[in-house]
Design a protein around this motif. Structure first.
Motif, PDB file in Angstrom:
ATOM      1  N   ASP A  83       0.946  -1.233  -0.136  1.00  0.00           N
ATOM      2  CA  ASP A  83      -0.123  -0.067  -0.029  1.00  0.00           C
ATOM      3  C   ASP A  83       0.925   1.167   0.182  1.00  0.00           C
ATOM      4  OD1 ASP A  83      -2.403  -1.482   0.016  1.00  0.00           O
ATOM      5  OD2 ASP A  83      -2.148  -1.681   2.216  1.00  0.00           O
ATOM      6  N   ALA A  84       1.787   1.287   0.778  1.00  0.00           N
ATOM      7  CA  ALA A  84       2.779   2.442   0.889  1.00  0.00           C
ATOM      8  C   ALA A  84       3.337   2.736  -0.322  1.00  0.00           C
ATOM      9  CB  ALA A  84       3.953   2.255   2.121  1.00  0.00           C
ATOM     10  N   GLY A  85       3.719   1.932  -1.125  1.00  0.00           N
ATOM     11  CA  GLY A  85       4.507   1.992  -2.475  1.00  0.00           C
ATOM     12  C   GLY A  85       3.676   2.214  -3.450  1.00  0.00           C
ATOM     13  N   ASN A  86       2.365   2.156  -3.432  1.00  0.00           N
ATOM     14  CA  ASN A  86       1.337   2.634  -4.729  1.00  0.00           C
ATOM     15  C   ASN A  86       0.220   3.649  -4.387  1.00  0.00           C
ATOM     16  OD1 ASN A  86      -0.810   1.123  -3.219  1.00  0.00           O
ATOM     17  ND2 ASN A  86      -0.735  -0.463  -4.826  1.00  0.00           N
ATOM     18  N   ASN A  87       0.091   3.812  -3.124  1.00  0.00           N
ATOM     19  CA  ASN A  87      -0.646   4.902  -2.860  1.00  0.00           C
ATOM     20  C   ASN A  87      -0.572   6.056  -2.485  1.00  0.00           C
ATOM     21  OD1 ASN A  87      -3.356   6.031  -1.687  1.00  0.00           O
ATOM     22  ND2 ASN A  87      -3.962   4.208  -1.005  1.00  0.00           N
ATOM     23  N   PHE A  88      -0.549   7.274  -3.113  1.00  0.00           N
ATOM     24  CA  PHE A  88      -0.157   8.562  -3.164  1.00  0.00           C
ATOM     25  C   PHE A  88      -0.719   9.069  -1.612  1.00  0.00           C
ATOM     26  CE2 PHE A  88       0.790   8.342  -7.643  1.00  0.00           C
ATOM     27  CZ  PHE A  88       1.820   8.214  -7.608  1.00  0.00           C
ATOM     28  N   PHE A  89      -1.950   8.644  -1.254  1.00  0.00           N
ATOM     29  CA  PHE A  89      -2.465   9.286  -0.062  1.00  0.00           C
ATOM     30  C   PHE A  89      -2.054   8.498   1.297  1.00  0.00           C
ATOM     31  CE2 PHE A  89      -4.638  11.153  -3.503  1.00  0.00           C
ATOM     32  CZ  PHE A  89      -4.823  12.429  -3.133  1.00  0.00           C
TER      33      PHE A  89
END
Length: 519
Positions: A83-89
């Motif tokens: 998640d931390a790698g693909n989610n800008f939020f």
């Protein structure tokens, strides 16, 4: 300056007070698209988004920025490294291990201080089983990559009552995606149709006809003559023609050609553009003004036969429109909007006043047919947009996959789009039957064939689609999320504002070959 003004007061202030307030300046561009009524609808909306995925937050970004009133992210999971790698939020590594809903809401709310966001860490599966009424308070529900079993439960629940929220179903895997809307009925007043309202030249109202007949073209000087509005020229020319042809407008090709020639013969000088405009618009004289072919069927809607005080106002307005159109000259109410044309300021304003006065009179007649009180602004909007009304009837999510014959027909008509949809459906079926097995081309092909009539051949496009799903069955890629964010938010705004026409069916996206299509 008062920031607490409501949006309608604010937009009025643009024209009446000179300098707009902060709110109007912030939303200036979108107000040009959906005006104060659309903005008010957006600000009153309550959205539920199931999952705080990269795609979900991209969708919300495009709804928070224009000022959606309230959103809730329902997600019981914690942020993973993926998640931390693909989610800008999410804030990279520092968000890992925290509530995905809470992190996403915190950062999304930074985009617009006027939007209220809430994180709900409940489990959607438990809510569906124990508290299904939870969903009733929302205007619209967006579900991204929800487990197929839960998605089926959710869609069935929301379909069970027409008053329940609209459902936007979004699925993505790698560079492939699809989304669709589930709704019972959607009535649109402001469809922003490309069709222009009739000027009613062939059925000129008394004041317009009298004005056209009263003008003495021959005694005008060249300046006056070259600035007669083409509407007036056509009304006058048609009236003169009818006197010589038993009250009939031009019928045959030769007569139409002759009529156009007569208009050009009225010129005093060769460069009179208003007469050129009249010649170009001459078709309006023999094209009968009546109720448009896509509006007339609305008058047969069964709801008009059983209206009650609690019926939607749209259908009360539609009933009044039916009654109005039943009276001679059997047309829709006139609108005061005139196109640009070659004319002097005085003649154009006078023509505009004639149309405005007639519009006011016809609106009064229209209002007399209403059986319940309706806000005057809504009546104005309905009458102004009567030529572009739409009543859409939707379908339950998953209905296409439940019909093998219909799916096979779509596959033959639109092999590329349907193959991608079929591959996505096969992936969902595989998730249910083989939850612990990574999907293979053989598994997905078998599941796809199970959805089709026996013996149906899969096209080459299907192999291309399953190749991507085998490669990335659960990948929520930032670039796919970004495109979906814009597309889905656009359709959600259409549904909330009840303006513009939303998609009809399933929108399929392929970012490998860079195309979108509809089924």
């Amino acid at each position: 300056m008062h920031d607490s003004q409501d949006i309608e007061t604010a937009t009025t202030a643009v024209a009446t007070e000179g300098r707009p307030d902060d709110k109007t300046r912030r939303y200036d561009r979108q107000l040009r698209l959906w005006a104060a009524t659309g903005q008010a609808a957006l600000e009153n909306a309550r959205l539920l988004v199931i999952s705080g995925s990269a795609t979900s937050t991209s969708i919300l970004k495009n709804l928070v920025l224009p000022g959606v009133g309230h959103f809730t992210i329902l997600d019981h999971t914690e942020v993973t490294p993926e998640d931390a790698g693909n989610n800008f939020f999410l804030e990279g590594p520092s968000s890992i291990g925290k509530s995905r809903a809470e992190e996403a809401v915190r950062l999304l709310c930074e985009l617009n201080e006027g939007v209220v966001g809430k994180a709900d860490t409940g489990n959607v599966a438990e809510i569906l089983d124990k508290n299904p009424s939870y969903f009733e308070s929302f205007s619209l529900v967006i579900a991204h990559n929800l487990h197929p079993v839960l998605l089926d439960k959710l869609s069935t629940l929301l379909w069970s009552d027409p008053t329940y929220p609209i459902l936007a179903v979004v699925n993505s895997a790698g560079f492939l995606a699809e989304f669709s809307l589930q709704f019972h009925e959607h009535a649109i007043i402001e469809s922003h149709s490309d069709t222009t309202p009739s000027l009613r030249i062939d059925k000129a109202f008394p004041a317009l006809l009298e004005y056209a007949k009263s003008l003495d073209f021959s005694s005008m000087d060249s300046m006056e003559h070259s600035h007669i509005p083409y509407v007036v020229i056509l009304v006058r020319a048609l009236e003169d023609w009818k006197k010589q042809h038993d009250g009939k407008s031009p019928q045959t090709y030769d007569q139409k050609k002759e009529f156009k020639a007569k208009i050009l013969d009225m010129k005093l000088k060769i460069d009179e553009e208003n007469f050129d405009e009249a010649e170009a618009q001459a078709y309006r004289c023999w094209t009968e003004t009546n109720v448009p072919s896509d509006i007339a069927p609305l008058f047969d809607d069964p709801q008009l036969d059983s209206l009650s005080p609690t019926s939607p106002l749209f259908f009360h307005l539609l009933y009044a429109l039916k009654k109005f159109a039943a009276q001679p000259p059997h047309v829709l109410p006139l609108t005061s909007t005139l196109p640009d044309m070659k004319a002097s300021t005085a003649s154009y304003i006078h023509l505009q006043r004639l149309y405005k006065d007639q519009t006011t009179e016809e609106k009064r007649t229209f209002t007399s047919f209403l059986q319940v009180p309706v806000d005057d602004d809504l009546v104005d909007s309905f009458v102004k947009n009567a030529h572009g009304l739409k009543v859409l009837r939707g379908k339950k999510w998953g209905l296409l996959d439940a019909s093998p014959e219909q799916l096979a027909e779509k596959l033959s008509m639109s092999p590329r789009e349907t193959s991608t949809h079929l591959a996505m459906s096969a992936l969902r079926a595989s998730t249910i039957k083989h939850p612990d097995i990574r999907p293979t081309a053989e598994i997905l092909t078998s599941e796809a064939k199970a959805l089709l009539p026996p013996g149906t051949e899969l096209p080459e496009e299907f192999s291309n689609a399953i190749g991507e799903l085998v490669r990335a069955p659960t990948a929520d890629l930032p670039n796919t999320a970004a495109l979906l964010g814009g597309l889905v938010a656009q359709e959600v705004i259409k549904m909330i504002t009840k303006q513009y026409i939303p998609i009809d069916g399933c929108c399929v996206i392929d970012l490998i070959e860079t195309w979108t299509g509809m089924i």
